[in-house]
Design an enzyme around this catalytic site. Structure first.
Site, mmCIF file in Angstrom:
data_model
loop_
_atom_site.group_PDB
_atom_site.id
_atom_site.type_symbol
_atom_site.label_atom_id
_atom_site.label_comp_id
_atom_site.label_asym_id
_atom_site.label_seq_id
_atom_site.Cartn_x
_atom_site.Cartn_y
_atom_site.Cartn_z
ATOM 1 C CE LYS A 197 26.975 -14.063 9.652
ATOM 2 N NZ LYS A 197 27.620 -13.281 8.619
ATOM 3 N N GLY A 251 20.336 -19.597 3.707
ATOM 4 C CA GLY A 251 21.672 -19.854 3.189
ATOM 5 C C GLY A 251 21.766 -21.263 2.651
ATOM 6 C CB SER A 252 24.650 -23.337 1.849
ATOM 7 O OG SER A 252 25.338 -23.269 3.075
ATOM 8 C CB THR A 253 21.344 -27.607 2.143
ATOM 9 O OG1 THR A 253 20.216 -27.083 1.416
ATOM 10 C CG2 THR A 253 20.909 -28.880 2.853
ATOM 11 N N GLY A 256 22.836 -24.759 7.009
ATOM 12 C CA GLY A 256 21.550 -24.968 7.685
ATOM 13 C C GLY A 256 21.607 -26.136 8.662
ATOM 14 C CD GLU A 273 12.566 -19.859 3.395
ATOM 15 O OE1 GLU A 273 12.691 -20.657 2.432
ATOM 16 O OE2 GLU A 273 11.480 -19.524 3.866
ATOM 17 C CB CYS A 307 17.567 -20.407 -3.254
ATOM 18 S SG CYS A 307 16.456 -19.075 -2.829
ATOM 19 C CD GLU A 405 21.658 -23.881 -4.203
ATOM 20 O OE1 GLU A 405 22.259 -23.981 -3.127
ATOM 21 O OE2 GLU A 405 20.554 -23.314 -4.320
HETATM 22 P P1 NAP Z 1 25.993 -19.747 3.435
HETATM 23 O O1 NAP Z 1 27.421 -19.952 3.256
HETATM 24 O O2 NAP Z 1 25.184 -20.840 4.010
HETATM 25 O O3 NAP Z 1 25.859 -18.433 4.311
HETATM 26 C C1 NAP Z 1 24.623 -17.914 4.717
HETATM 27 C C2 NAP Z 1 24.828 -17.116 5.989
HETATM 28 O O4 NAP Z 1 25.239 -17.993 7.022
HETATM 29 C C3 NAP Z 1 25.900 -16.044 5.881
HETATM 30 O O5 NAP Z 1 25.546 -14.933 6.668
HETATM 31 C C4 NAP Z 1 27.093 -16.755 6.475
HETATM 32 O O6 NAP Z 1 28.085 -15.892 6.952
HETATM 33 C C5 NAP Z 1 26.449 -17.519 7.598
HETATM 34 N N1 NAP Z 1 27.216 -18.648 8.085
HETATM 35 C C6 NAP Z 1 28.187 -19.355 7.463
HETATM 36 N N2 NAP Z 1 28.655 -20.345 8.269
HETATM 37 C C7 NAP Z 1 27.951 -20.264 9.415
HETATM 38 C C8 NAP Z 1 27.958 -21.014 10.635
HETATM 39 N N3 NAP Z 1 28.777 -22.036 10.824
HETATM 40 N N4 NAP Z 1 27.086 -20.664 11.604
HETATM 41 C C9 NAP Z 1 26.242 -19.639 11.436
HETATM 42 N N5 NAP Z 1 26.195 -18.879 10.314
HETATM 43 C C10 NAP Z 1 27.039 -19.198 9.311
HETATM 44 O O7 NAP Z 1 25.273 -19.389 2.099
HETATM 45 P P2 NAP Z 1 25.712 -18.289 1.045
HETATM 46 O O8 NAP Z 1 26.898 -18.820 0.345
HETATM 47 O O9 NAP Z 1 25.806 -16.965 1.680
HETATM 48 O O10 NAP Z 1 24.436 -18.240 0.105
HETATM 49 C C11 NAP Z 1 24.239 -19.166 -0.886
HETATM 50 C C12 NAP Z 1 23.325 -20.273 -0.429
HETATM 51 O O11 NAP Z 1 22.162 -19.766 0.197
HETATM 52 C C13 NAP Z 1 22.822 -21.125 -1.562
HETATM 53 O O12 NAP Z 1 22.951 -22.474 -1.244
HETATM 54 C C14 NAP Z 1 21.363 -20.756 -1.714
HETATM 55 O O13 NAP Z 1 20.524 -21.706 -2.234
HETATM 56 C C15 NAP Z 1 20.986 -20.384 -0.341
HETATM 57 N N6 NAP Z 1 19.894 -19.420 -0.372
HETATM 58 C C16 NAP Z 1 18.633 -19.853 -0.059
HETATM 59 C C17 NAP Z 1 17.580 -18.965 -0.088
HETATM 60 C C18 NAP Z 1 16.199 -19.384 0.264
HETATM 61 O O14 NAP Z 1 15.362 -18.546 0.497
HETATM 62 N N7 NAP Z 1 15.893 -20.657 0.358
HETATM 63 C C19 NAP Z 1 17.795 -17.637 -0.442
HETATM 64 C C20 NAP Z 1 19.075 -17.244 -0.772
HETATM 65 C C21 NAP Z 1 20.126 -18.150 -0.720
HETATM 66 P P3 NAP Z 1 29.279 -15.473 5.929
HETATM 67 O O15 NAP Z 1 28.625 -14.752 4.816
HETATM 68 O O16 NAP Z 1 30.157 -14.607 6.730
HETATM 69 O O17 NAP Z 1 29.916 -16.755 5.507
#
Ligand code: NAP
Ligand code: MG
Length: 503
Positions: A197, A251-253, A256, A273, A307, A405
Site C-alpha cells: 500500500k 511510517g510514524s511511531t 506503528g 521503520e 526519518c 520529530e
Molecule cells: P504515517 O502517517 O505513519 O503513514 C505511513 C503509512 O501508513 C501511509 O501509507 C499511511 O497511509 C499508512 N497508515 C496511516 N494510518 C494507518 C493505519 N491506521 N493503519 C495502517 N496504515 C496506516 O507516516 P507518514 O506521515 O506517511 O510519514 C512520516 C513518518 O514516517 C515520520 O514519522 C517518519 O519518521 C516516518 N518514516 C520512517 C522511516 C524509516 O525508515 N524509519 C522512513 C520514512 C518515514 P496514508 O498515507 O493514506 O495516511
C-alpha cells in the site's frame, strides 16, 4: 478528466503525461483494476496545490481481493515452485524496468512529492533500482545450516529457511519509489507474495510501477499486488487481515503502534521503520570545511522530511558560532522552488497538512524562546507548500522542537562545553528514538568511541545520509523493529524450520 495541466520546466515526458491522463489503476491478481466502489483520491502537485491526477481509493473489499490473490499465488501458484534463480531474475527485472524508465520515475516522484528532480535523479531512482539488483542476488543465497544436537543416539539435524508467506507492506510519502523497493525487493527475493500500500500523498510512482509490471515483467498473477488508498480505509484492513502472515511498515511511531495492535489478531510477524530525531555532534577538532556542508545536507536533504535527518545539532562552544554561521549561510543560499525546476535545490513540503504541522513547530519554537537563525517563513506569491530551511538556536532539552520529530526543514542547534564522551552520548541518546546519528571529528578514537555509545541503528562518522543496499537500516528504541537492506532484510521475510531425523 478535466485537470489542471501543470506548466513545468522541463515538460513531462510524454509517457508520464499519458499515464497521468489515463486513470492509474491498482494491480490486483495480475490485472490493472479500479477500486470496486469506484472511489478516487486527488493527487496534488505540492508546488502549486493543483490536482494533477486521480488514483483509486482501495477499501477493505479491494484489500481482501489483493490478499486472497497473494494467498493463492503463495499457496498454489507457480511462484512457490519456481527456482531461486528464476525468482532472482524476476526481481532483477524490476530493477531493469525502473532503470529503463528512470527519467519518467524521477519526474513522477518530483511532481508527486515535491522533491527536486535533481535529487530524484541522483538518489531516489538509483537507490530504488540498485535495491532490486542487490536483492535479486540473495534469492539464490538463502541457506539453512547443519546442526549437532547433543541428544542420545545418532541424529541428523538441519534448518530450512522458508518464506514467511503473504506480506502486507505499508509505506510513507517521503521516498515513495525507494520505500517500495526496500519493501518489495527482499520480500520477493525470499519467495513471499506481497500486497503493497502506497501513501495517499504520493501514489503515482507505485501505480506506474504496477503498470510496468503488467507490461514488461512476467510475474505470475497475485505475486505482487499494489494498492492505493487511505491509511484507515486500506492500510488498517491490510494490517488486520487474517490471511496476511507478516506486516512490514514504514511510517510514524504512532501508526506503528496501531499496526502492532492490528497484527495481534493472528499474531502476524511485524517489522517497523518508524520516526527519528537524529543528533549530529560536531567536536572542536572537526574539519569545518566538511562539517558545514555535511550538516547542511544532513538537515535539509529532501526538505528535511527524512526519518534520519540531522535535526539536533550539538556543536562544541569553541566552534559553535563558526559552524552555525556557515550552516546558516549555506541554508539561506539553498534555492527553494518547484521540484521540477532543474535549478531547484529544495522543494515544497509534501502537503498542506504537513506544512501546517511543521509551521506549528516553528511557532512552538518561537513561543518557547528559541531564536531563528535563518528561515522560518514560506515563499511569497505561491500556493505551494513551501517553507525555507529553518535553524533555531537558544534551545534547551525540554523544548518540543528538541524532543519531537518535526519531519520538515526545521533543526535546532545547541552548544556543549564539555567533550566528555559519556555525557555527550547521554544527551544524544536523550530521546525516545534511536534511528541515526552523525559525529564530526578528526580524532578516529573519539569517532569510534561515540559510535559505540550512541543508541541508534545507523551512525555516520564525518558524513550524513549515506545509504546503500548493503547497509542494514533500522531503529533502536521507538524507532522500530528489525532492519531493512543488507542480508538482515531477508530475515524479515523468512521462517526457520528445524528438521531432525533419527538415523
Ligand atoms: P504515517 O502517517 O505513519 O503513514 C505511513 C503509512 O501508513 C501511509 O501509507 C499511511 O497511509 C499508512 N497508515 C496511516 N494510518 C494507518 C493505519 N491506521 N493503519 C495502517 N496504515 C496506516 O507516516 P507518514 O506521515 O506517511 O510519514 C512520516 C513518518 O514516517 C515520520 O514519522 C517518519 O519518521 C516516518 N518514516 C520512517 C522511516 C524509516 O525508515 N524509519 C522512513 C520514512 C518515514 P496514508 O498515507 O493514506 O495516511
Ligand atoms: Mg502528492
Amino acid at each position: 478528466m478535466n485537470m489542471h495541466t501543470p506548466t513545468l520546466t522541463p515538460k513531462l515526458a510524454p509517457a508520464i503525461a499519458a499515464y497521468l491522463d489515463g486513470a492509474p489503476k491498482l494491480l490486483i491478481d495480475g490485472k490493472l483494476v479500479s477500486a470496486k466502489a469506484g472511489g478516487l483520491i486527488d493527487v496534488r502537485d505540492p508546488a502549486t496545490a493543483q490536482v494533477v491526477a486521480r488514483v483509486p481509493e482501495a477499501q477493505a473489499e479491494d484489500i481482501d481481493d489483493a490478499v486472497r490473490a497473494a494467498r493463492k499465488a503463495f499457496d498454489d501458484g507457480p511462484w512457490s515452485r519456481m527456482t531461486a534463480a528464476d525468482r532472482g531474475r524476476l526481481v532483477h527485472r524490476l530493477g531493469e524496468i525502473i532503470e529503463r524508465h528512470a527519467e519518467e520515475f524521477a519526474q513522477l516522484e518530483s511532481l508527486d512529492n515535491g522533491k527536486p528532480i535533481a535529487e530524484a535523479r541522483a538518489a531516489d531512482i538509483p537507490v530504488a533500482y540498485n535495491t532490486f539488483y542487490y536483492m535479486a542476488g540473495w534469492a539464490t543465497k538463502i541457506a539453512g545450516s547443519t546442526l549437532s544436537p547433543s541428544v542420545p543416539g545418532e541424529v541428523h539435524s538441519y534448518t530450512l529457511r522458508e518464506p514467511v508467506g503473504v506480506v502486507g507492506q505499508i509505506i510513507p510519502w517521503n521516498f515513495p519509489l525507494m520505500m517500495a523497493a526496500w519493501k518489495l525487493a527482499p520480500a520477493l527475493a525470499a519467495g513471499c507474495t506481497v500486497v503493497l500500500k502506497a501513501a495517499e500523498d504520493t501514489p503515482l510512482s507505485a501505480l506506474r510501477l504496477a503498470q510496468l509490471i503488467v507490461e514488461e515483467a512476467d510475474f505470475p498473477p497475485g505475486v505482487i499486488n499494489i494498492v492505493t488508498g487511505y491509511g484507515e480505509g486500506a492500510g488498517a484492513p491490510l494490517a488486520a487481515h487474517p490471511l496476511v502472515d507478516k506486516i512490514a511498515f514504514t511510517g510514524s511511531t504512532d501508526v506503528g503502534k496501531l499496526i502492532v495492535k492490528a497484527a495481534a489478531g493472528n499474531l502476524k510477524r511485524v517489522t517497523l521503520e518508524l520516526g527519528g530525531k537524529a543528533p549530529t555532534i560536531v567536536f572542536p577538532d572537526a574539519d569545518l570545511d566538511r562539517a558545514i556542508p555535511g550538516v547542511t545536507l544532513g538537515s535539509f536533504f529532501a526538505q528535511g522530511q527524512v526519518c534520519v535527518a540531522a535535526t539536533r545539532i550539538y556543536a562544541h562552544k569553541s566552534i559553535f558560532d563558526r559552524l552555525m554561521q556557515g550552516v546558516s549561510d549555506a541554508a539561506a543560499k539553498i534555492k527553494v522552488g518547484p521540484g521540477l525546476d532543474p535549478t531547484t535545490q529544495m522543494g515544497p513540503l509534501v502537503s498542506a497538512e504537513q506544512l501546517r504541522r511543521v509551521s506549528g513547530y516553528v511557532q512552538s519554537g518561537r513561543d518557547e524562546g528559541g531564536q531563528v537563525l535563518t528561515g522560518g517563513d514560506g515563499l511569497p506569491g505561491t500556493d505551494g507548500y513551501f517553507l525555507k530551511p529553518t535553524i533555531f538556536t537558544n534551545a534547551n532539552p525540554d523544548m518540543r522542537i528538541v524532543r519531537e520529530e518535526i519531519f520538515g526543514p526545521v533543526v535546532v542547534a545547541q552548544a556543549f562545553d564539555d567533550s566528555e564522551l559519556d555525557a555527550l552520548a547521554a544527551e544524544a541518546n536523550n530521546t525516545e528514538y534511536g534511528l541515526a546519528a552523525s559525529v564530526w571529528t578528526q580524532n578516529a578514537g573519539v569517532a569510534h568511541k561515540m559510535a559505540r555509545r550512541i543508541k541508534a541503528g545507523t551512525v555516520w562518522l564525518n558524513c550524513h545520509h549515506v545509504f546503500d543496499p548493503v547497509l542494514p537500516f533500522g531503529g533502536y528504541k521507538q524507532s522500530g523493529w528489525g532492519r531493512e537492506n543488507g542480508a538482515q532484510a531477508l530475515e524479515n521475510y523468512l521462517e526457520t524450520k528445524a528438521v531432525t531425523m533419527a538415523l
